[in-house]
Design an enzyme around this catalytic site. Structure first.
Site, PDB file in Angstrom:
ATOM      1  N   GLY A 143       1.907  -0.061   0.313  1.00 49.00           N
ATOM      2  CA  GLY A 143       1.873   0.729  -0.909  1.00 49.00           C
ATOM      3  C   GLY A 143       3.089   1.634  -1.021  1.00 49.00           C
ATOM      4  O   GLY A 143       3.523   2.228  -0.030  1.00 49.00           O
ATOM      5  N   ARG A 165       3.024  -7.051   0.197  1.00 44.94           N
ATOM      6  CA  ARG A 165       2.197  -7.332   1.372  1.00 44.94           C
ATOM      7  C   ARG A 165       2.402  -8.800   1.727  1.00 44.94           C
ATOM      8  O   ARG A 165       2.510  -9.649   0.853  1.00 44.94           O
ATOM      9  CB  ARG A 165       0.728  -7.017   1.094  1.00 44.94           C
ATOM     10  CG  ARG A 165       0.542  -5.559   0.641  1.00 44.94           C
ATOM     11  CD  ARG A 165      -0.917  -5.188   0.484  1.00 44.94           C
ATOM     12  NE  ARG A 165      -1.070  -3.906  -0.184  1.00 44.94           N
ATOM     13  CZ  ARG A 165      -0.982  -2.725   0.421  1.00 44.94           C
ATOM     14  NH1 ARG A 165      -0.710  -2.678   1.717  1.00 44.94           N
ATOM     15  NH2 ARG A 165      -1.144  -1.613  -0.260  1.00 44.94           N
ATOM     16  N   ASP A 208       0.142   2.501   7.916  1.00 49.93           N
ATOM     17  CA  ASP A 208      -0.262   1.961   9.215  1.00 49.93           C
ATOM     18  C   ASP A 208      -0.063   0.446   9.328  1.00 49.93           C
ATOM     19  O   ASP A 208       0.344  -0.052  10.379  1.00 49.93           O
ATOM     20  CB  ASP A 208      -1.709   2.343   9.548  1.00 49.93           C
ATOM     21  CG  ASP A 208      -2.700   1.940   8.474  1.00 49.93           C
ATOM     22  OD1 ASP A 208      -2.286   1.345   7.461  1.00 49.93           O
ATOM     23  OD2 ASP A 208      -3.899   2.221   8.653  1.00 49.93           O
ATOM     24  N   THR A 228       3.531   7.051   3.061  1.00 50.60           N
ATOM     25  CA  THR A 228       2.239   6.782   2.430  1.00 50.60           C
ATOM     26  C   THR A 228       1.685   8.066   1.834  1.00 50.60           C
ATOM     27  O   THR A 228       1.830   9.141   2.434  1.00 50.60           O
ATOM     28  CB  THR A 228       1.223   6.220   3.445  1.00 50.60           C
ATOM     29  OG1 THR A 228      -0.089   6.201   2.864  1.00 50.60           O
ATOM     30  CG2 THR A 228       1.163   7.041   4.726  1.00 50.60           C
ATOM     31  N   ASP A 282      -1.356   8.719   1.613  1.00 57.13           N
ATOM     32  CA  ASP A 282      -2.668   8.990   2.212  1.00 57.13           C
ATOM     33  C   ASP A 282      -2.643  10.066   3.297  1.00 57.13           C
ATOM     34  O   ASP A 282      -3.676  10.650   3.614  1.00 57.13           O
ATOM     35  CB  ASP A 282      -3.257   7.706   2.818  1.00 57.13           C
ATOM     36  CG  ASP A 282      -3.457   6.613   1.787  1.00 57.13           C
ATOM     37  OD1 ASP A 282      -3.565   6.942   0.592  1.00 57.13           O
ATOM     38  OD2 ASP A 282      -3.499   5.428   2.169  1.00 57.13           O
ATOM     39  N   ASP A 334      -2.490   9.724   6.454  1.00 57.02           N
ATOM     40  CA  ASP A 334      -3.472   9.364   7.483  1.00 57.02           C
ATOM     41  C   ASP A 334      -2.845   8.885   8.791  1.00 57.02           C
ATOM     42  O   ASP A 334      -3.521   8.244   9.607  1.00 57.02           O
ATOM     43  CB  ASP A 334      -4.424   8.290   6.943  1.00 57.02           C
ATOM     44  CG  ASP A 334      -3.703   7.035   6.471  1.00 57.02           C
ATOM     45  OD1 ASP A 334      -2.453   7.041   6.402  1.00 57.02           O
ATOM     46  OD2 ASP A 334      -4.391   6.042   6.157  1.00 57.02           O
ATOM     47  N   ARG A 339      -7.517   6.282   0.058  1.00 62.93           N
ATOM     48  CA  ARG A 339      -8.220   5.234   0.802  1.00 62.93           C
ATOM     49  C   ARG A 339      -9.437   5.825   1.498  1.00 62.93           C
ATOM     50  O   ARG A 339     -10.333   6.315   0.815  1.00 62.93           O
ATOM     51  CB  ARG A 339      -7.260   4.543   1.786  1.00 62.93           C
ATOM     52  CG  ARG A 339      -7.690   3.154   2.200  1.00 62.93           C
ATOM     53  CD  ARG A 339      -6.598   2.415   2.917  1.00 62.93           C
ATOM     54  NE  ARG A 339      -5.953   3.195   3.956  1.00 62.93           N
ATOM     55  CZ  ARG A 339      -5.065   2.697   4.795  1.00 62.93           C
ATOM     56  NH1 ARG A 339      -4.700   1.426   4.716  1.00 62.93           N
ATOM     57  NH2 ARG A 339      -4.520   3.452   5.722  1.00 62.93           N
TER      58      ARG A 339
END
Length: 328
Positions: free
Chosen positions: A16, A77, A108, A131, A133, A135, A177
């Site tokens: 992403g 992807r 990740d 990212t 996110d 995370d 997410r």
């Protein structure tokens, strides 16, 4: 490990997109030029590596990209890269260009690809945490997270205008997410009535009770922030459950979606991307391989990629406590 001689480095963005990726690419390429290294752009991530969509980069390619959202190298992807045959094809293409090392910018999944590639073929690689996110462990903030939070808060501020005008209850779904970082930050920053995140399951009854208390306090508007990966469902599902208990509310749902991935990166994300981009090149030259460059307490650190993607990074308990206090 004794540093290898590195003369050509490939840079790619994968997974992403996030605001600040272009700033990171620019920093990587400029740092490469500074250390007299040939820089190559790998377009469309690992998919481009397999299809040999690889081009030598020059200064003109990174002019006026710092302020642009998205990634000019494109992203994709790649199912084929998950196979040994696909990775072998990608390796052969890299060697045909004489590329000695890689800088991989992504989340990740992207960093996992860099880790596998290093283990299988010995290609030195450093990952950068790109990212929204937030995370990945090994960094206080990921590239794009700050911009995504700002975008979410700006949108929620506008939603509050109409919520106040009509005494409405809005459920706003943000991305992230299965991590609640955007939700908790956007919730605190926009004075949300409640914040629902994957890490902390809030029973519907508790949410309903909180909203009832705010009704009695004659709050002019109520906005509930819902992280998209919550165990109780998304904003639409939560809103439907709450409406059964509070039928007198005029309930609306807004899903911010990919709006949060776009836009010009914030000053913080530009600075973060620039620092980490330079650190990626310097780390490779110092023999730091199979690691992710991150920023902790404003200091660059190199964390093994495997640790960065496996270790859980959870929302700060103190942030959740602050949000709870401020929403009463």
């Amino acid at each position: 490990m004794e540093p290898k001689t590195i003369k050509k480095i490939g840079v790619l963005t994968s997974g992403g997109d996030s605001p600040g990726m272009n700033a990171a690419i620019r920093a990587v390429v400029r740092a490469g030029f500074y250390y007299d290294i040939e820089m190559y752009g790998i377009y469309r991530g690992y998919e481009g590596m397999i299809s040999n969509d690889i081009k030598k980069l020059e200064s003109k390619h990174i002019t006026h990209v710092l302020e642009r959202g998205g990634t000019f190298l494109k992203s994709a992807r790649s199912a084929e890269f998950r196979t040994p045959e696909g990775r072998q094809k990608a390796y052969n293409n890299l060697k045909s260009h004489g590329i000695d090392a890689l800088v991989v910018i992504g989340g990740d999944g992207s960093l996992t690809g860099a880790h596998l590639f290093y283990k299988e073929f010995g290609i030195p690689a450093i990952g950068l945490p790109g990212t929204i996110d937030n995370d990945l462990s090994g960094t206080d903030s990921t590239i794009g997270f700050d911009t995504a939070c700002n975008t979410a808060i700006e949108a929620i501020d506008k939603i509050r205008d109409t919520a106040t005008s009509h005494d409405r209850l809005f459920f706003v779904e943000v991305m992230g997410r299965d991590a609640g970082f955007i939700a908790i930050n956007a919730g605190i920053g926009s004075a949300a009535a409640a914040i629902l995140i994957p890490e902390k399951k809030m029973p519907i009854e508790h949410l309903v009770d909180k909203l009832r208390i705010r009704t009695k306090a004659k709050k002019a508007s109520n906005i509930v922030i819902v992280a998209e990966g919550g165990k109780s469902g998304g904003a639409t599902e939560i809103a439907a459950l709450v409406s059964k208990h509070l039928p007198y509310y005029d309930i609306k749902v807004t899903i911010l979606g990919h709006l949060q991935r776009g836009g010009s990166p914030s000053s913080y994300d530009r600075l973060l991307a620039s620092k980490l981009g330079v650190s990626a090149i310097e780390g490779l030259l110092q023999g730091k391989y199979d690691v992710m460059a991150g920023l902790i307490n404003n200091k660059v650190v190199y964390t093994p990629i495997k640790k960065a993607i496996v270790d859980d990074k959870s929302v700060d308990e103190d942030d959740f406590r602050v949000a709870k206090i401020l929403s009463t």
